[in-house]
Design an enzyme around this catalytic site. Structure first.
Site, PDB file in Angstrom:
ATOM      1  N   SER A  70      -3.107  -7.890   2.748  1.00 51.88           N
ATOM      2  CA  SER A  70      -3.447  -7.690   4.161  1.00 51.88           C
ATOM      3  C   SER A  70      -3.964  -8.984   4.770  1.00 51.88           C
ATOM      4  O   SER A  70      -3.676  -9.290   5.926  1.00 51.88           O
ATOM      5  CB  SER A  70      -4.521  -6.601   4.303  1.00 51.88           C
ATOM      6  OG  SER A  70      -4.035  -5.364   3.866  1.00 51.88           O
ATOM      7  N   ARG A 113      -2.404  -6.103  -8.559  1.00 52.94           N
ATOM      8  CA  ARG A 113      -1.385  -7.123  -8.286  1.00 52.94           C
ATOM      9  C   ARG A 113      -1.374  -8.241  -9.313  1.00 52.94           C
ATOM     10  O   ARG A 113      -0.342  -8.802  -9.612  1.00 52.94           O
ATOM     11  CB  ARG A 113      -1.654  -7.756  -6.905  1.00 52.94           C
ATOM     12  CG  ARG A 113      -1.120  -6.951  -5.763  1.00 52.94           C
ATOM     13  CD  ARG A 113      -1.687  -7.460  -4.464  1.00 52.94           C
ATOM     14  NE  ARG A 113      -3.137  -7.278  -4.425  1.00 52.94           N
ATOM     15  CZ  ARG A 113      -3.881  -7.460  -3.357  1.00 52.94           C
ATOM     16  NH1 ARG A 113      -3.339  -7.887  -2.250  1.00 52.94           N
ATOM     17  NH2 ARG A 113      -5.171  -7.249  -3.401  1.00 52.94           N
ATOM     18  N   HIS A 123       0.839  -1.207   0.000  1.00 53.46           N
ATOM     19  CA  HIS A 123       0.000   0.000   0.000  1.00 53.46           C
ATOM     20  C   HIS A 123       0.876   1.260   0.000  1.00 53.46           C
ATOM     21  O   HIS A 123       0.620   2.213  -0.729  1.00 53.46           O
ATOM     22  CB  HIS A 123      -0.908   0.029   1.242  1.00 53.46           C
ATOM     23  CG  HIS A 123      -1.918  -1.077   1.300  1.00 53.46           C
ATOM     24  ND1 HIS A 123      -2.102  -1.861   2.411  1.00 53.46           N
ATOM     25  CD2 HIS A 123      -2.791  -1.533   0.374  1.00 53.46           C
ATOM     26  CE1 HIS A 123      -3.070  -2.749   2.180  1.00 53.46           C
ATOM     27  NE2 HIS A 123      -3.495  -2.573   0.951  1.00 53.46           N
ATOM     28  N   LYS A 177     -15.391  -8.257   5.540  1.00 48.31           N
ATOM     29  CA  LYS A 177     -14.025  -8.668   5.880  1.00 48.31           C
ATOM     30  C   LYS A 177     -13.844  -8.696   7.394  1.00 48.31           C
ATOM     31  O   LYS A 177     -14.302  -7.810   8.103  1.00 48.31           O
ATOM     32  CB  LYS A 177     -13.015  -7.688   5.263  1.00 48.31           C
ATOM     33  CG  LYS A 177     -12.887  -7.844   3.754  1.00 48.31           C
ATOM     34  CD  LYS A 177     -11.613  -7.204   3.240  1.00 48.31           C
ATOM     35  CE  LYS A 177     -11.470  -7.417   1.740  1.00 48.31           C
ATOM     36  NZ  LYS A 177     -10.240  -6.826   1.221  1.00 48.31           N
TER      37      LYS A 177
HETATM   38  P1  ADP Z   1      -9.759  -3.685  -0.632  1.00 49.64           P
HETATM   39  O1  ADP Z   1     -10.560  -4.249   0.468  1.00 49.64           O
HETATM   40  O2  ADP Z   1     -10.389  -2.492  -1.279  1.00 49.64           O
HETATM   41  O3  ADP Z   1      -9.215  -4.673  -1.637  1.00 49.64           O
HETATM   42  P2  ADP Z   1      -7.054  -3.495   0.378  1.00 49.64           P
HETATM   43  O4  ADP Z   1      -6.686  -2.796   1.636  1.00 49.64           O
HETATM   44  O5  ADP Z   1      -6.855  -4.961   0.323  1.00 49.64           O
HETATM   45  O6  ADP Z   1      -8.542  -3.068   0.152  1.00 49.64           O
HETATM   46  O7  ADP Z   1      -6.307  -2.837  -0.877  1.00 49.64           O
HETATM   47  C1  ADP Z   1      -6.419  -1.474  -1.176  1.00 49.64           C
HETATM   48  C2  ADP Z   1      -5.738  -1.200  -2.502  1.00 49.64           C
HETATM   49  O8  ADP Z   1      -4.358  -1.494  -2.409  1.00 49.64           O
HETATM   50  C3  ADP Z   1      -6.241  -2.058  -3.668  1.00 49.64           C
HETATM   51  O9  ADP Z   1      -6.185  -1.296  -4.848  1.00 49.64           O
HETATM   52  C4  ADP Z   1      -5.257  -3.178  -3.737  1.00 49.64           C
HETATM   53  O10 ADP Z   1      -5.167  -3.730  -5.036  1.00 49.64           O
HETATM   54  C5  ADP Z   1      -3.990  -2.433  -3.378  1.00 49.64           C
HETATM   55  N1  ADP Z   1      -2.999  -3.339  -2.822  1.00 49.64           N
HETATM   56  C6  ADP Z   1      -3.176  -4.269  -1.858  1.00 49.64           C
HETATM   57  N2  ADP Z   1      -2.029  -4.931  -1.604  1.00 49.64           N
HETATM   58  C7  ADP Z   1      -1.114  -4.413  -2.457  1.00 49.64           C
HETATM   59  C8  ADP Z   1       0.264  -4.695  -2.719  1.00 49.64           C
HETATM   60  N3  ADP Z   1       0.913  -5.660  -2.091  1.00 49.64           N
HETATM   61  N4  ADP Z   1       0.893  -3.949  -3.652  1.00 49.64           N
HETATM   62  C9  ADP Z   1       0.226  -2.977  -4.310  1.00 49.64           C
HETATM   63  N5  ADP Z   1      -1.073  -2.688  -4.142  1.00 49.64           N
HETATM   64  C10 ADP Z   1      -1.733  -3.386  -3.219  1.00 49.64           C
END
Ligand code: ADP
Length: 149
Positions: free
Chosen positions: A128, A91, A18, A42
């Site tokens: 996450s 990703r 992130h 979630k």
């Molecule tokens: P959501 O519940 O909206 O998927 P996340 O917190 O999992 O929320 O992810 C928020 C954003 O960050 C999304 O666009 C996701 O693709 C991106 N993201 C999550 N993990 C990574 C990572 N390892 N590298 C780059 N972007 C990421």
């Protein structure tokens, strides 16, 4: 006019993946608003308020980044913040179809454009949910979290 982007997510927890998206998005926008969404489907580790505070500490010295919690649609948050863009990370092909559908809908409903950044290869396997699972089993996850979090 200020170019503002919402970076929406659950951020439970906020990972180095992130942080990399925020860092790479900063040269593209005047301001990034990190929107911590309350996602009922979630399983949450930390409350949205705790997440906002933890992420806020990371960017305390950066006036271009703000962190807010929200529990409605991302386009509603975008309207409140005067943001015309949504920033997301991509990703894998697994992310792709989901992102495309949401991006099309957000454009259709609110004229909000989604800017997708391909994840750097070194972060592409970090999610996450995996980090949460490791934490549940007492593993050291410090490699996956930003240093000052
Ligand atoms: P959501 O519940 O909206 O998927 P996340 O917190 O999992 O929320 O992810 C928020 C954003 O960050 C999304 O666009 C996701 O693709 C991106 N993201 C999550 N993990 C990574 C990572 N390892 N590298 C780059 N972007 C990421």
């Amino acid at each position: 006019m200020k170019k503002i982007a919402i970076f929406p997510g659950s951020f439970d927890p906020f990972t180095v993946g992130h942080a990399s998206i925020v860092e790479r998005g900063l040269p593209l926008f005047d301001e990034i608003v990190i929107g911590v969404g309350v996602n009922e489907s979630k399983r949450a580790h930390r409350t949205p308020t705790q997440r906002v505070e933890a992420i806020g500490r990371l960017y305390a010295d950066n006036p271009k980044v703000r962190v807010v919690a929200y529990n409605d649609l991302t386009i509603d948050l975008a309207r409140r913040e005067g943001a015309k863009y949504i920033l997301r990370g991509l990703r894998s092909v697994k992310d792709f179809e989901y992102e495309r559908d949401i991006a099309n809908m957000n454009d259709r409903l609110a004229g909000v454009e989604t800017i997708l950044l391909f994840t750097k290869p070194e972060f592409s396997s970090i999610s996450s949910s995996v980090v949460r699972e490791l934490m549940d089993f007492g593993k050291d996850v410090s490699d996956f979290l930003p240093h000052n979090s």
